[in-house]
Scaffold this active site. Sequence first.
Site, mmCIF file in Angstrom:
data_model
loop_
_atom_site.group_PDB
_atom_site.id
_atom_site.type_symbol
_atom_site.label_atom_id
_atom_site.label_comp_id
_atom_site.label_asym_id
_atom_site.label_seq_id
_atom_site.Cartn_x
_atom_site.Cartn_y
_atom_site.Cartn_z
ATOM 1 N N LYS A 90 48.195 43.903 38.617
ATOM 2 C CA LYS A 90 48.230 45.366 38.791
ATOM 3 C C LYS A 90 49.536 45.791 39.448
ATOM 4 O O LYS A 90 50.175 46.763 39.024
ATOM 5 C CB LYS A 90 47.030 45.822 39.631
ATOM 6 C CG LYS A 90 45.698 45.623 38.956
ATOM 7 C CD LYS A 90 44.527 45.650 39.944
ATOM 8 C CE LYS A 90 43.291 45.042 39.292
ATOM 9 N NZ LYS A 90 42.266 44.704 40.273
ATOM 10 N N LYS A 144 43.956 32.878 51.316
ATOM 11 C CA LYS A 144 44.834 33.949 50.817
ATOM 12 C C LYS A 144 45.990 34.225 51.784
ATOM 13 O O LYS A 144 46.918 34.956 51.469
ATOM 14 C CB LYS A 144 44.023 35.224 50.555
ATOM 15 C CG LYS A 144 43.015 35.053 49.398
ATOM 16 C CD LYS A 144 42.185 36.311 49.195
ATOM 17 C CE LYS A 144 41.094 36.122 48.154
ATOM 18 N NZ LYS A 144 41.576 36.151 46.765
ATOM 19 N N THR A 199 44.013 39.021 40.219
ATOM 20 C CA THR A 199 44.281 40.105 39.261
ATOM 21 C C THR A 199 45.062 41.230 39.911
ATOM 22 O O THR A 199 45.703 42.008 39.223
ATOM 23 C CB THR A 199 42.967 40.670 38.667
ATOM 24 O OG1 THR A 199 42.047 40.922 39.725
ATOM 25 C CG2 THR A 199 42.355 39.712 37.674
ATOM 26 N N LYS A 245 43.598 42.472 49.606
ATOM 27 C CA LYS A 245 42.626 41.592 48.944
ATOM 28 C C LYS A 245 41.623 41.164 49.998
ATOM 29 O O LYS A 245 41.808 41.455 51.184
ATOM 30 C CB LYS A 245 43.312 40.386 48.306
ATOM 31 C CG LYS A 245 44.261 39.622 49.211
ATOM 32 C CD LYS A 245 45.015 38.536 48.459
ATOM 33 C CE LYS A 245 46.154 39.092 47.647
ATOM 34 N NZ LYS A 245 46.173 38.720 46.257
ATOM 35 N N ARG A 246 40.560 40.467 49.575
ATOM 36 C CA ARG A 246 39.611 39.938 50.548
ATOM 37 C C ARG A 246 40.356 39.161 51.624
ATOM 38 O O ARG A 246 41.312 38.439 51.326
ATOM 39 C CB ARG A 246 38.635 38.980 49.864
ATOM 40 C CG ARG A 246 37.415 39.629 49.281
ATOM 41 C CD ARG A 246 36.434 38.582 48.762
ATOM 42 N NE ARG A 246 37.071 37.607 47.897
ATOM 43 C CZ ARG A 246 36.992 36.296 48.083
ATOM 44 N NH1 ARG A 246 36.353 35.786 49.114
ATOM 45 N NH2 ARG A 246 37.570 35.466 47.244
ATOM 46 N N HIS A 263 35.345 30.524 38.466
ATOM 47 C CA HIS A 263 36.312 31.375 39.159
ATOM 48 C C HIS A 263 36.917 30.744 40.396
ATOM 49 O O HIS A 263 37.686 31.392 41.094
ATOM 50 C CB HIS A 263 35.646 32.694 39.589
ATOM 51 C CG HIS A 263 35.509 33.686 38.484
ATOM 52 N ND1 HIS A 263 36.528 34.526 38.099
ATOM 53 C CD2 HIS A 263 34.472 33.964 37.663
ATOM 54 C CE1 HIS A 263 36.120 35.286 37.105
ATOM 55 N NE2 HIS A 263 34.877 34.971 36.812
#
Length: 844
Positions: A690, A581, A686, A575-576, A381
């Site tokens: 969505k 990110k 992911t 998100k985290r 991952h």
Amino acid sequence: MPTSKETIITATNDGAKVPAVAHPLAEESSEIASNIAYHAQYSPHFSPLKFDPEQAYYATAESVRDFLIQRWNETYLHFHKADPKQTYYLSMEYLQGRALTNAIGNLDIRDAYADALSKLGHELEEIMEQEKDAALGNGGLGRLASCFLDSMATLNLPAWGYGLRYRYGLFRQRISKEGQEEVAEDWLEKFSPWEVVRHDIVYPVTFFGHVEVSPTGSRKWVGGEIIQALAYDVPIPGYKTNNTINLRLWEAKGSCEDFDLFQFNDGQYESAAQLHSKAQQICAVLYPGDATENGKILRLKQQFFLCSASLQDIIMRFKERRAGKTALQWSEFPNKVAVQLNDTHPTLAIPELMRLLMDDEGLGWDEAWNVTTRTIAYTNHTVLPEALEKWPQAIMTKLLPRHMEIIEEIDKRFMAMIHSSRTDMESKLPSMRILDSSNPEKPVVRMANLCVVSSHTVNGVAQLHSDILKSELFTDYVSIWPAKFQNKTNGITPRRWLRFCSPELSDIITKWLKTDRWITNLDLLSGLRKFADNEELHSEWASAKMANKCRLAQYVLHVTGIAIDPNSLFDIQVKRIHEYKRQLLNILGAVYRYKKLKEMSTEEKKKMTPRTIMLGGKAFATYTNAKRIVKLVNDVGSVVNNDPAINNYLKVVFIPNYNVSVAEMLIPGSELSQHISTAGMEASGTSNMKFSLNGCLIIGTLDGANVEIREEIGEENFFLFGAKADEVPRLRKEREAGLFKPDPRFEEAKKLIRSGAFGSYNYNPLLDSLEGNTGYGRGDYFLVGHDFPSYIDAQSRVDEAYEDRRRWLKMSILSTAGGGKFSSDRTISEYAKEIWDIKGCPVP
């Protein structure tokens, strides 16, 4: 008004009585109401005379569980009789979300339950709000595992999940003036009505001890501390199918023999229950801090506890199914069992399966190795070095001495294989070995290498990610085993992430496609493309999106006290919180936008697109820079939102305690979503799927699944910016050489933060990470500065597109129409066919 007692069994809207009678398989609303009333009265968890929303929720959940247990038992029995090959999915995380919403949706009994609760004086929506999210995960990895279980059940596959029953989960996030605060999650404070404890399913799990060698040379792991693994089962229903599969969660317990009554009576209370205390620690929290040796041991205990209990259970079930049929043939095990490792956390399943086969079942090394390598497959991952687990050999030897022996033997045999058959690879061995002793002070076990050497299949989770695994991370292994490596692009369940969380939009899709079969065949969404210019669809689409935005605005007001305008552009990143990110890029962009607005005249401001920027996510408790980013978002928000000259044109909101239920509110209400990680760093993502599925447009880099989303929805419907993955190493080198020239706009945004415009907190350490050309915590490793100008330009294109309502709505429709590939049903079908070799086994 009826009394509380009457409410339990008699109150209805029309005053008619609802008898408290058990109807466990009821499908008609009046019988469902009776069954709920029965549970309120005869399965009580609260004082009598109460039937408030909380009590109504538990009674409703138990009524639905009756329905599930029937299907669950039938599925168990059918799998036992049919004896198909089964898949067991091992994951340290599952982010399930609310089970009630999902269960009544998948069982297609939502309307009946709404009507039944109405007869009892309650609204279904209010009752569903009472459920707390099960705190069994952290981010995308855990939510993916839950989407996969939903698809396994919906596709009637003989499969189930294994995980741990964390008492306090990761943490509940609170936002104060100091920034993020972590408090224990209280999801099990009362109890979970969805789980069934299996008192007959208990396995011993050993830690520490030593290895004894018998005169014949066989080896046995003895001594140490033994903790009991007790099974809790959670039913996972498929969508409109009779199959209900299982998520088995392990709880760690001590036994009564481990309680020293003599010590207790002697006043040594802590010593008397020492093993019980150690057992409780194992499943207390997800990802305990591992800065100390004790922290590392606890994390490794968690991982082994999951692997050992699960494999003992899998072997027991294999033996039960063989009993009375044929003589036990271990070579048959991989024909009946597939084990999937969700990232490196369950890597210890490899040496544990070897140990169980050799030490308990008497197999020789070669036979056990053949069984193990044909059984286990590994999903990678991440390419992030810190997430590719490396465990100190000293700790592994201390905690799991027998497993360390087995790992050493696997490493030794792998090296022997290279020396004998691949002499061209000998120079690569230092990086390929499982045991890394390059730093003699800190020798480690490389878990990813152990997975690659020992698994029959290794897969990445998006095409770009899998390509990077093959060309960079595992390139040397690819030259030995080219057929071992596959791609399985992640997916999401269309049930939870469109049908249930956005019913208005779902109904419109069904109306225009003239079928609801898209819910289990997402490719049918492409049929919307031919209506992308239809004004009637535009009008309906816009009203559905507005309904979701108004719902979200109410939620934001409720949890933050901030009023946001549903007519503004809703721009969301959830998100985290992690530097790769790049929430920092987002907030720097917001700071720059604020500065420009401050410089405009009133007339100029009126021409700007009003925007509400929302961010949410948890920063790991010890990740200092991530916590600084959370603090900065909140500090910027408190200034911007209280600036009367600006707050009609810009709001910045941090959504606290992001989880699945919050996502179900945010995602349908979003119009623009930011997926802006440094190219080559995000394996897949992911949440991008969505958002896109819900008609939200993406501003993003060519990273992870963004690449495939852009291909599917059309380049013109994606706001692209930033460096490409293959450019990143060169850009980092140029930066180190002092060749980077920052854009003036980037400097302006940083300067405004440093000026104290957003409070007195010292943001210099955070901003320093973007400065300099190299060095630990400096040098802008994630290329925020490089990508900033193209990010700001892309945001200008967003503003321009949003002003053209017809164009924006068409883009939104085409975004949903291109979502078919990103169903977890497609992903799981590929796993089933190309990795696990299992087929559907529908309950008749």
